[in-house]
Design an enzyme around this catalytic site. Structure first.
Site, short mmCIF file in Angstrom:
data_model
loop_
_atom_site.label_atom_id
_atom_site.label_comp_id
_atom_site.label_asym_id
_atom_site.label_seq_id
_atom_site.Cartn_x
_atom_site.Cartn_y
_atom_site.Cartn_z
N LYS A 395 0.84 -1.20 0.00
CA LYS A 395 0.00 0.00 0.00
C LYS A 395 0.88 1.25 0.00
O LYS A 395 2.06 1.20 0.33
CB LYS A 395 -0.92 -0.01 1.22
CG LYS A 395 -0.21 -0.11 2.56
CD LYS A 395 -1.21 -0.24 3.69
CE LYS A 395 -0.49 -0.35 5.04
NZ LYS A 395 -1.43 -0.39 6.16
N TYR A 622 11.60 31.85 0.92
CA TYR A 622 10.29 32.45 1.18
C TYR A 622 10.20 33.05 2.59
O TYR A 622 10.78 32.51 3.55
CB TYR A 622 9.18 31.40 1.05
CG TYR A 622 8.81 31.06 -0.38
CD1 TYR A 622 8.28 32.02 -1.23
CD2 TYR A 622 8.97 29.77 -0.87
CE1 TYR A 622 7.92 31.71 -2.53
CE2 TYR A 622 8.61 29.44 -2.17
CZ TYR A 622 8.09 30.42 -3.00
OH TYR A 622 7.74 30.11 -4.29
#
Length: 730
Positions: A395, A622
């Site tokens: 998974k 940023y």
């Protein structure tokens, strides 16, 4: 109970079978004893070609009788591959055939005969026989589906019935072939049957071809492929005994037919069928990893050994060594085999290297260590009982490692059961050719139930109302029942044993398994151990109650990764190994305890995109979150949070490795780039490799380190790694 399927024994015998074919064409013992050589080359070595047919049947023809929906695609894919090999082999031997005068009286009929039955060189008949035999078995599988079944086969029992019908037809063809081969002497000259065979020999030289010989062995391989291998020592002894007895009886049959002058040819015997069956069954009980390189080498030994016969004879003539290298049949054989192996290994290596992409990892990528994965599989298997097999969790893209890539590697290691989280994950694996059981652990919407059947997937029963929906669908669906013993996530509550019993009785649910999930098995402290004991006892109480009610005992699984290490005695039919398979556990502390057992499979790397100088007081990235306190040199790495590198590593919490040096993350991690301080690394430049997870020199950053730094677990760090990262096996 069969638990682990692998094909290491088959791959290793392929080499022996190739040597056997070379023996047939060189008669190694003829210089010493004609009878001994007949026993070796006309009896023992006759199992080689049927063995090759049966392996093809196991991996190709078997799929014609399943309901996975890709039989035609499998058929054409095989035929195209075999046609390319056949064409290449024809070109290799074309000059030899021209020189030997084989094509002097060439006409349309002879071309048809050579290409379809006899081969353009004496050993190439095998390729045309494979294609014709596979075509016939495919045709039989379609006729059976059209006339005998309204729907696809639902299980292996139905498949056996279908193959059994086809085997009856192919057995009849084999009997016809016998009468044109070793039993030809039983036909009286001048009779109608004799004349029919003589007319047939105008179309084909021998009945050992794709019409009479190949189909039965292809189908026998398919039938055996429908059964899982068994490593029970007793079964192995029985198969070995059967092989020895059938070989002895085949020797008696062959010598008897020869002595009475019955043989027109000597490729087909009655006892060749049981001998081949016992041989393949014995090989399937031999544990060992599959080997693609052995498969390739054996193929090219088969193709090239006649050319090596020519080389040996020509060399012997030039060097005046004919008496040693040719007239001594045993020396001649070993010389041919030696050169064949060298040539085959060289071509196989050349082919493998040509398949490698020239593309260099240009931005950011993941490297998967095959050796580490194999070591982890071996280590985990040693910690569970012999009767338990792994059901790896694939998974979340195999915890970020690449589900298809990992599944293929695991399949080569004999793993044939997997679990995934969703229907979509299961379908992706099926569409890429992954076989075996695939269990969906999560919810599938009722509108998608038809896809469970189309892709031959097994669904978890998440609770009683869901079981009602599955049953109401009205078609047979394979399921495992989830039992909630205390995690309270999925599964029917363990107290509701009457409901669980009702699930077992639902007519449209084929209950293959029952399982629970232990939610506190990662700790060996008293509260967690007590809770785990409660879960285990509650689960087994359900299983025992169902058995008493006559439900039988489906396949059972309780363990996940931590269960394998902390509760190995709970190994039943499966162990749903997840994070441990990939060489780590959820926390750094737990991983450290297993560092001598497990090895990390994944490394995460990225290129340096740009290097520049900044000056004291300048801002980077940023939000003005980083201001240089001194003159610095920084590098932008071509990886960001869109690749799964969490922003939680921003502001100096995260690090990278460049040329064995540890460097800190500067400012915020961006979507596609990460900036690091490389002031102390001389010579760093664009294109250099930065390691985000893995080793560089003596330094190492583990996924556990990233998890600890960001306050999460390793599972999350790995499973978030993005799909745009290239994944390569190293």
């Amino acid at each position: 109970m069969d638990k682990r399927q692998n094909y290491g024994g088959l791959d290793r015998f392929r080499i022996i079978a190739a040597f056997m074919v070379a023996a047939i064409h060189t008669s190694p013992l003829l210089s010493y004893s004609a009878d001994a050589d007949f026993l070796l080359t006309r009896v023992l070595c006759r199992v080689a070609v049927p063995f090759f047919f049966m392996v093809t049947g196991q991996f190709v023809v078997r799929d014609f009788f399943t309901c996975e929906g890709k039989a035609l695609e499998k058929f054409w894919k095989y035929c195209k591959k075999m046609a390319v090999l056949y064409g290449a082999a024809i070109l290799i031997y074309l000059p030899v055939g021209i020189y030997a005068g084989h094509y002097k009286e060439l006409n349309a009929g002879l071309v048809f005969r050579m290409l379809l039955f006899d081969g353009t060189f004496y050993h190439l008949w095998y390729f045309s026989a494979c294609m014709m035999g596979v075509a016939l078995t495919y045709l039989m599988s379609r006729l059976i589906k059209g006339k005998r079944l309204k729907t696809c086969a639902e299980n292996s029992a139905e498949m056996e019935k279908n193959i059994g019908f086809a085997l009856t037809v192919s057995g009849f063809l084999y009997v016809i072939g016998l009468l044109g081969d070793s039993y030809f002497g039983f036909l009286k000259e001048g009779t109608l049957v004799y004349n029919v065979y003589m007319q047939g020999f105008r179309i084909f030289s021998y009945t050992r071809n794709g019409l009479f010989m190949a189909p039965v062995f292809l189908l026998l391989g398919a039938e055996i492929g429908n059964r899982k291998s068994n490593f029970d020592p007793l079964k192995r002894q029985i198969n070995c005994a059967g092989l020895i007895v059938s070989l002895l009886l085949m020797a008696v049959e062959a010598f008897t037919l020869r002595n009475f002058g019955m043989q027109r040819h000597d490729s087909m015997y009655i006892m060749l069928i049981p001998t081949s069956i016992f041989l393949v069954k014995t090989l399937l009980t031999l544990e060992g990893p599959s080997s693609k390189i052995l498969r390739n080498i054996s193929l090219w030994i088969y193709v090239l050994h006649p050319a090596m016969i020519i080389v040996v004879r020509a060399t012997a003539k030039i060097l005046h060594l004919t008496g040693i290298l040719v007239n001594n049949s045993l020396v001649h054989y070993f010389a041919v085999v030696f050169l064949s192996v060298l040539a085959a290994a060289g071509i196989s290596k050349l082919m493998e290297s040509s398949k490698k992409e020239n593309f260099k990892c240009g931005r950011a990528w993941i490297e998967i260590s095959k050796s580490a994965l194999r070591q982890n599989v071996t280590a985990l298997r040693k910690r569970i009982p012999d009767e338990c097999r792994l059901m790896p969790a694939l998974k979340a893209n195999a915890y970020g490692h690449g589900a298809l890539l990992i599944a293929r590697e695991l399949a080569d290691m004999g793993v044939d059961a997997f679990c995934v989280a969703s229907l979509e994950e299961g379908i992706q694996l099926r569409r890429q050719g992954i076989k075996g059981e695939i269990l969906i652990l999560g919810y599938t919407h009722p509108e998608l139930f038809p896809l469970l059947r189309r892709y031959h997937l097994t669904q978890t029963v998440v609770d009683f109302p869901y079981a009602v929906l599955l049953n109401r669908y009205g078609r047979k669906i394979h399921v495992h029942i989830g039992v909630d013993t205390g995690m309270h996530r999925l599964g029917e509550r363990c107290e509701n044993v009457d409901r669980i019993y009702s699930i077992c009785q639902m007519k449209n649910l084929i209950v293959d398994g029952i399982f629970t999930h232990l939610c506190a098995d990662d700790k060996l402290e008293k509260p967690e151990m007590d809770y785990t004991d409660l879960q285990v006892n509650a689960f087994y109480k359900v299983v025992e109650t169902l058995e008493k009610k006559g439900c039988g005992r489906p396949e059972i699984h309780l363990q996940s990764s931590y269960g394998v290490f902390n509760y190995p005695e709970l190994g039943e039919d499966y162990a749903r190994t997840g994070i441990a398979l990939y060489g780590v556990l959820s926390t750094k502390e737990d991983t450290e305890k297993c560092k001598d057992i497990l090895k990390p499979v994944l490394s995460l790397k990225a290129r340096v995109a740009s290097v520049r100088n900044i000056y004291a007081g300048e801002n980077v990235g940023y939000g003005l979150k980083f201001k240089a306190e001194r003159d610095m040199k920084i590098a932008a790495l071509a990886i960001g949070y869109a690749d799964g590198l969490t922003r939680g590593l921003s502001g100096g919490r995260g690090t990278a490795l460049i040329e064995g040096h540890r460097v800190s993350v500067v400012g915020r991690i961006c979507m596609d780039q990460t900036i690091v301080d490389v002031s102390d690394i001389p010579g760093v430049k664009a294109g250099d490799v930065a390691v985000l997870i893995g080793k560089s020199g003596d330094e190492e950053i583990s996924a556990c380190d990233l998890a600890k730094e960001t306050g999460t677990i390793t599972n999350e760090i790995l499973s978030r790694l993005g799909t745009r990262l290239e994944r390569i096996v190293v």
